[in-house]
Design a protein around this motif. Structure first.
Motif, PDB file in Angstrom:
ATOM      1  N   PRO A  22     -77.686 -20.195  -7.706  1.00  0.00           N
ATOM      2  CA  PRO A  22     -76.677 -20.557  -6.706  1.00  0.00           C
ATOM      3  C   PRO A  22     -75.889 -19.328  -6.217  1.00  0.00           C
ATOM      4  O   PRO A  22     -75.330 -19.356  -5.125  1.00  0.00           O
ATOM      5  CB  PRO A  22     -75.766 -21.540  -7.450  1.00  0.00           C
ATOM      6  CG  PRO A  22     -76.673 -22.175  -8.468  1.00  0.00           C
ATOM      7  CD  PRO A  22     -77.602 -21.072  -8.895  1.00  0.00           C
ATOM      8  N   ALA A  23     -75.852 -18.258  -7.003  1.00  0.00           N
ATOM      9  CA  ALA A  23     -75.127 -17.046  -6.607  1.00  0.00           C
ATOM     10  C   ALA A  23     -75.689 -16.426  -5.331  1.00  0.00           C
ATOM     11  O   ALA A  23     -75.052 -15.564  -4.719  1.00  0.00           O
ATOM     12  CB  ALA A  23     -75.154 -16.016  -7.736  1.00  0.00           C
ATOM     13  N   ASN A  24     -76.884 -16.830  -4.942  1.00  0.00           N
ATOM     14  CA  ASN A  24     -77.470 -16.270  -3.726  1.00  0.00           C
ATOM     15  C   ASN A  24     -76.960 -16.942  -2.448  1.00  0.00           C
ATOM     16  O   ASN A  24     -77.042 -16.364  -1.374  1.00  0.00           O
ATOM     17  CB  ASN A  24     -78.996 -16.361  -3.761  1.00  0.00           C
ATOM     18  CG  ASN A  24     -79.585 -15.489  -4.846  1.00  0.00           C
ATOM     19  OD1 ASN A  24     -80.006 -15.979  -5.888  1.00  0.00           O
ATOM     20  ND2 ASN A  24     -79.579 -14.197  -4.619  1.00  0.00           N
ATOM     21  N   GLY A  25     -76.480 -18.167  -2.585  1.00  0.00           N
ATOM     22  CA  GLY A  25     -75.945 -18.851  -1.409  1.00  0.00           C
ATOM     23  C   GLY A  25     -77.012 -19.344  -0.447  1.00  0.00           C
ATOM     24  O   GLY A  25     -76.859 -20.367   0.198  1.00  0.00           O
ATOM     25  N   ARG A  26     -78.076 -18.586  -0.350  1.00  0.00           N
ATOM     26  CA  ARG A  26     -79.161 -18.931   0.564  1.00  0.00           C
ATOM     27  C   ARG A  26     -80.467 -18.616  -0.152  1.00  0.00           C
ATOM     28  O   ARG A  26     -80.572 -17.566  -0.797  1.00  0.00           O
ATOM     29  CB  ARG A  26     -79.044 -18.075   1.817  1.00  0.00           C
ATOM     30  CG  ARG A  26     -79.499 -18.778   3.076  1.00  0.00           C
ATOM     31  CD  ARG A  26     -79.489 -17.860   4.274  1.00  0.00           C
ATOM     32  NE  ARG A  26     -78.177 -17.456   4.747  1.00  0.00           N
ATOM     33  CZ  ARG A  26     -77.907 -16.222   5.214  1.00  0.00           C
ATOM     34  NH1 ARG A  26     -78.830 -15.295   5.217  1.00  0.00           N
ATOM     35  NH2 ARG A  26     -76.716 -15.932   5.648  1.00  0.00           N
ATOM     36  N   PHE A  74     -83.546 -17.194   0.169  1.00  0.00           N
ATOM     37  CA  PHE A  74     -84.200 -16.329   1.152  1.00  0.00           C
ATOM     38  C   PHE A  74     -84.678 -15.046   0.485  1.00  0.00           C
ATOM     39  O   PHE A  74     -83.989 -14.478  -0.351  1.00  0.00           O
ATOM     40  CB  PHE A  74     -83.187 -15.984   2.259  1.00  0.00           C
ATOM     41  CG  PHE A  74     -83.609 -14.833   3.126  1.00  0.00           C
ATOM     42  CD1 PHE A  74     -84.545 -15.020   4.135  1.00  0.00           C
ATOM     43  CD2 PHE A  74     -83.076 -13.561   2.932  1.00  0.00           C
ATOM     44  CE1 PHE A  74     -84.945 -13.954   4.936  1.00  0.00           C
ATOM     45  CE2 PHE A  74     -83.477 -12.487   3.731  1.00  0.00           C
ATOM     46  CZ  PHE A  74     -84.400 -12.685   4.733  1.00  0.00           C
ATOM     47  N   ILE A  75     -85.873 -14.603   0.867  1.00  0.00           N
ATOM     48  CA  ILE A  75     -86.312 -13.270   0.467  1.00  0.00           C
ATOM     49  C   ILE A  75     -87.206 -12.699   1.561  1.00  0.00           C
ATOM     50  O   ILE A  75     -87.996 -13.416   2.176  1.00  0.00           O
ATOM     51  CB  ILE A  75     -87.059 -13.266  -0.889  1.00  0.00           C
ATOM     52  CG1 ILE A  75     -87.590 -11.852  -1.181  1.00  0.00           C
ATOM     53  CG2 ILE A  75     -88.195 -14.287  -0.942  1.00  0.00           C
ATOM     54  CD1 ILE A  75     -88.113 -11.633  -2.573  1.00  0.00           C
ATOM     55  N   PHE A 133     -95.806 -11.754  -5.511  1.00  0.00           N
ATOM     56  CA  PHE A 133     -94.561 -11.537  -6.245  1.00  0.00           C
ATOM     57  C   PHE A 133     -93.982 -12.855  -6.725  1.00  0.00           C
ATOM     58  O   PHE A 133     -94.361 -13.936  -6.258  1.00  0.00           O
ATOM     59  CB  PHE A 133     -93.509 -10.783  -5.400  1.00  0.00           C
ATOM     60  CG  PHE A 133     -92.971 -11.552  -4.222  1.00  0.00           C
ATOM     61  CD1 PHE A 133     -91.952 -12.496  -4.360  1.00  0.00           C
ATOM     62  CD2 PHE A 133     -93.478 -11.328  -2.942  1.00  0.00           C
ATOM     63  CE1 PHE A 133     -91.453 -13.201  -3.265  1.00  0.00           C
ATOM     64  CE2 PHE A 133     -92.984 -12.032  -1.837  1.00  0.00           C
ATOM     65  CZ  PHE A 133     -91.976 -12.969  -2.014  1.00  0.00           C
ATOM     66  N   ASN A 134     -93.057 -12.747  -7.681  1.00  0.00           N
ATOM     67  CA  ASN A 134     -92.233 -13.868  -8.108  1.00  0.00           C
ATOM     68  C   ASN A 134     -90.795 -13.382  -7.986  1.00  0.00           C
ATOM     69  O   ASN A 134     -90.497 -12.262  -8.380  1.00  0.00           O
ATOM     70  CB  ASN A 134     -92.457 -14.229  -9.585  1.00  0.00           C
ATOM     71  CG  ASN A 134     -93.929 -14.223  -9.959  1.00  0.00           C
ATOM     72  OD1 ASN A 134     -94.479 -13.187 -10.334  1.00  0.00           O
ATOM     73  ND2 ASN A 134     -94.561 -15.364  -9.865  1.00  0.00           N
ATOM     74  N   ALA A 135     -89.938 -14.222  -7.422  1.00  0.00           N
ATOM     75  CA  ALA A 135     -88.529 -13.843  -7.321  1.00  0.00           C
ATOM     76  C   ALA A 135     -87.691 -14.976  -7.884  1.00  0.00           C
ATOM     77  O   ALA A 135     -87.977 -16.144  -7.645  1.00  0.00           O
ATOM     78  CB  ALA A 135     -88.163 -13.582  -5.867  1.00  0.00           C
ATOM     79  N   TRP A 136     -86.677 -14.600  -8.675  1.00  0.00           N
ATOM     80  CA  TRP A 136     -85.821 -15.606  -9.296  1.00  0.00           C
ATOM     81  C   TRP A 136     -84.447 -15.588  -8.650  1.00  0.00           C
ATOM     82  O   TRP A 136     -83.833 -14.527  -8.507  1.00  0.00           O
ATOM     83  CB  TRP A 136     -85.740 -15.366 -10.801  1.00  0.00           C
ATOM     84  CG  TRP A 136     -87.036 -15.708 -11.459  1.00  0.00           C
ATOM     85  CD1 TRP A 136     -87.434 -16.934 -11.879  1.00  0.00           C
ATOM     86  CD2 TRP A 136     -88.144 -14.813 -11.723  1.00  0.00           C
ATOM     87  NE1 TRP A 136     -88.715 -16.878 -12.393  1.00  0.00           N
ATOM     88  CE2 TRP A 136     -89.164 -15.597 -12.312  1.00  0.00           C
ATOM     89  CE3 TRP A 136     -88.367 -13.455 -11.506  1.00  0.00           C
ATOM     90  CZ2 TRP A 136     -90.390 -15.048 -12.700  1.00  0.00           C
ATOM     91  CZ3 TRP A 136     -89.579 -12.911 -11.888  1.00  0.00           C
ATOM     92  CH2 TRP A 136     -90.579 -13.704 -12.484  1.00  0.00           C
ATOM     93  N   LEU A 137     -84.004 -16.775  -8.279  1.00  0.00           N
ATOM     94  CA  LEU A 137     -82.735 -16.923  -7.572  1.00  0.00           C
ATOM     95  C   LEU A 137     -81.814 -17.851  -8.345  1.00  0.00           C
ATOM     96  O   LEU A 137     -82.212 -18.450  -9.344  1.00  0.00           O
ATOM     97  CB  LEU A 137     -82.976 -17.524  -6.176  1.00  0.00           C
ATOM     98  CG  LEU A 137     -84.014 -16.849  -5.276  1.00  0.00           C
ATOM     99  CD1 LEU A 137     -84.249 -17.681  -4.025  1.00  0.00           C
ATOM    100  CD2 LEU A 137     -83.559 -15.463  -4.889  1.00  0.00           C
TER     101      LEU A 137
END
Lengths: 193, 106, 255
Positions: free
Chosen positions: A144-148, A150-151, A138-142
């Motif tokens: 700064p809104a995530n704060g952490r 992590f997935i 998989f590819n996941a895009w994050l």
């Protein structure tokens, strides 16, 4: 004792023991267990039991249904996201059970050490594997809104292999970690037919 | 409607980091397995998953056939403002599922 | 929670685990799993079986064509179905014979809802049984003290010990004599039906105890019985009796 069983399209049985014929619902492959003929006694003592158990456990060969992803395919897939920029070990924690009880569903999480601020954050997390038919997991895009950074998710692994996680920073640097996992084979499974 | 199970807090303090978990019922058929007739079962997977907070994207994921059946995803988000967190899964054979939860940020 | 109450709770938990360590050698299959799978089962937001439970909760409230939903007669399942799954199979006066939980649900469908029976292993039946079974989570398995079940249990016990299939193995060979050992990478559990229906990773789906037993029968290289065979009911009754007092952990996750 002769017993007729539906013939697996993938193999012929050697010997009279059908124990080794178990077919699998493995996500990518049909596994085949090399037939070891076991003589079936009228009574099953401890030794005989262990012999049966050994016949199930021994000589597990994985028959690729489709072509394996190769180390080259893995390298190419990685290059696609990094554009050939250097990969550095560190910052990334890839968590997988070292001994996988069933390759159909393997819990995986990736954590990256990052303050996740506008200036310094993780933009994407990519996961690849070596031996499934294709290297992408998989590819996941994050942001700064995530704060952490992590997935957690659950993946399929067709065989014991290497899993690679890559974190891409907002500045375009790449950090990586990898894990070697052992996938055990389920017992007492049902026929596909 | 697809069967979806999303877990997110109903309330959070502003600036707090919350964990969101999303499960969806889906076969995630890889496209590499032979069926009972010996022919390959066509691929049928969810390819894309996105989460938005009051319309702003907070998480996006591209899935491959190596994601397990009944996909599970968990990620973090900073509680920014009250509103809705919306989830969308889409994939092969025109599959689309949407789900929303509301959150109060104080 | 006050300090005193906390202390009392801790004491109770300690006493329970102590009793477990001391006396009862029985172990749920849950305890043979690694920490990652135990965590998957324990977290309701991650346990894939909860997708089926959710569907079951919706089906519980859904009116059948004849007008009544399960909820119309049974009300809130969290109260009315508490402990129910822990005491099936049971003798049904309505059916005039012993039935298991799936049989009971289907009996309500056919007699009380004028609806069709749900097929074995159908999503609909699995969802309802998962929803009902969830209401017994943590409850001790409590097979009814009912003489009308004795024959069935005895039959089950006999089946459990009978060698069968091309490998000439009995259930007891694995689950009593070799429990805890490895078989093709899997740990042989003691074979207690605490978590059914289970989400089995091998199936990538929810399945009943019957399906699990079927897999073992196939593993023994014996001809699996059809889903309506009395043999399953006998084994289920015997296994529940054997697991009497163990805590239910349905819906379980198993490899």
């Amino acid at each position: 004792m002769t017993l007729r069983r539906p013939e697996s399209p993938f193999r012929r049985l050697g010997g009279e023991s059908g124990l080794s014929e178990a077919k699998s619902r493995d996500p990518f492959f049909r596994q085949r267990r090399k037939g070891r003929s076991t003589t079936l006694g009228a009574t099953v003592g401890r030794r005989a039991f262990l012999a049966h158990a050994a016949a199930v456990a021994a000589s597990v060969t994985i028959v690729p249904f489709a072509a394996h992803a190769t180390p080259e395919a893995l390298a190419a897939a990685i290059k696609e996201v990094t554009g050939g920029k250097p990969l550095r070990e560190g910052k990334v924690t890839l968590d997988l059970p070292p001994l996988v009880e069933n390759g159909n569903t393997v819990p995986l999480s990736v954590k990256v050490d990052s303050p996740m601020t506008a200036d310094d954050h993780i933009k994407a997390i990519h996961v690849f594997n070596e031996k499934n038919p294709q290297p992408h997991v998989f590819n996941a895009w994050l942001s700064p809104a995530n704060g952490r950074a992590f997935i957690a998710t659950r993946i399929k692994l067709a065989d014991a292999q290497k899993v690679v996680a890559i974190a891409e920073t907002g500045k375009g640097e790449f950090w990586t970690a990898h894990a070697e996992v052992i996938v055990t084979i389920a017992a007492c499974i049902e026929d596909i037919t | 409607m697809a069967n979806v199970l999303v877990n997110a807090p109903k309330t959070a303090k502003k600036g707090e980091i919350v964990e969101i978990k999303a499960l969806i019922m889906h076969v995630m058929e890889t496209g590499y397995r032979p069926g009972t007739n010996g022919r390959i079962i066509p691929r049928n997977i969810i390819g894309d998953f996105t989460a938005t907070w009051n319309g702003r994207e907070i998480f996006r994921m591209k899935m491959s056939p190596a994601i397990a059946a009944n996909p599970f995803v968990s990620f973090a988000a900073i509680a920014s403002e009250s509103g809705t967190i919306a989830f969308r899964w889409s994939g092969d054979e025109g599959f689309v599922a949407e789900h929303q939860v509301s959150i109060t940020v104080t | 929670m006050t300090g005193l109450r906390l202390a009392a709770v801790l004491l109770a938990v300690f006493a329970a685990s102590f009793a477990l360590a001391q006396g009862d050698p029985r172990r749920s299959g849950y305890r043979e799993m690694g920490p990652a799978l135990q965590k998957m089962q324990d977290d309701d937001a991650a346990n894939p079986a909860m997708l089926f439970v959710q569907a079951g909760a919706a089906a519980w409230a859904e009116k059948a064509a004849a007008g009544k939903s399960c909820a119309d007669c049974h009300g809130d399942a969290t109260a009315s179905m508490k402990g129910v799954a822990a005491r099936y199979p049971a003798f049904s006066a309505e059916a005039g014979k012993p039935i298991d939980l799936e049989g009971r649900i289907n009996l309500c469908r056919t007699t009380h809802q004028q609806a069709e029976a749900l097929a074995p292993e159908s999503d609909g039946l699995l969802a309802l049984s998962a929803y009902v079974a969830l209401q017994s989570r943590g409850q001790p398995i409590a097979p009814p003290d009912d003489a009308r079940l004795s024959n069935l249990r005895a039959e089950g016990a006999e089946l459990y010990k009978r060698r069968q299939g091309q490998l000439n193995l009995s259930c007891a060979n694995c689950h009593d004599d070799h429990a805890g050992r490895k078989l093709a990478g899997a740990t042989i559990p003691q074979g207690h039906p605490t978590g059914y229906p289970i989400y089995r990773l091998e199936w990538q789906a929810l399945g009943s105890l019957k399906r699990r037993l079927r897999n073992c029968v196939i593993g023994m290289r014996a001809e699996p019985w059809s889903y309506d065979a009395a043999d399953y009911l006998a084994l289920e009754s015997f296994l529940m009796q054997r697991a009497k007092g163990m805590a239910m952990d349905a819906p379980g996750v198993r490899p």
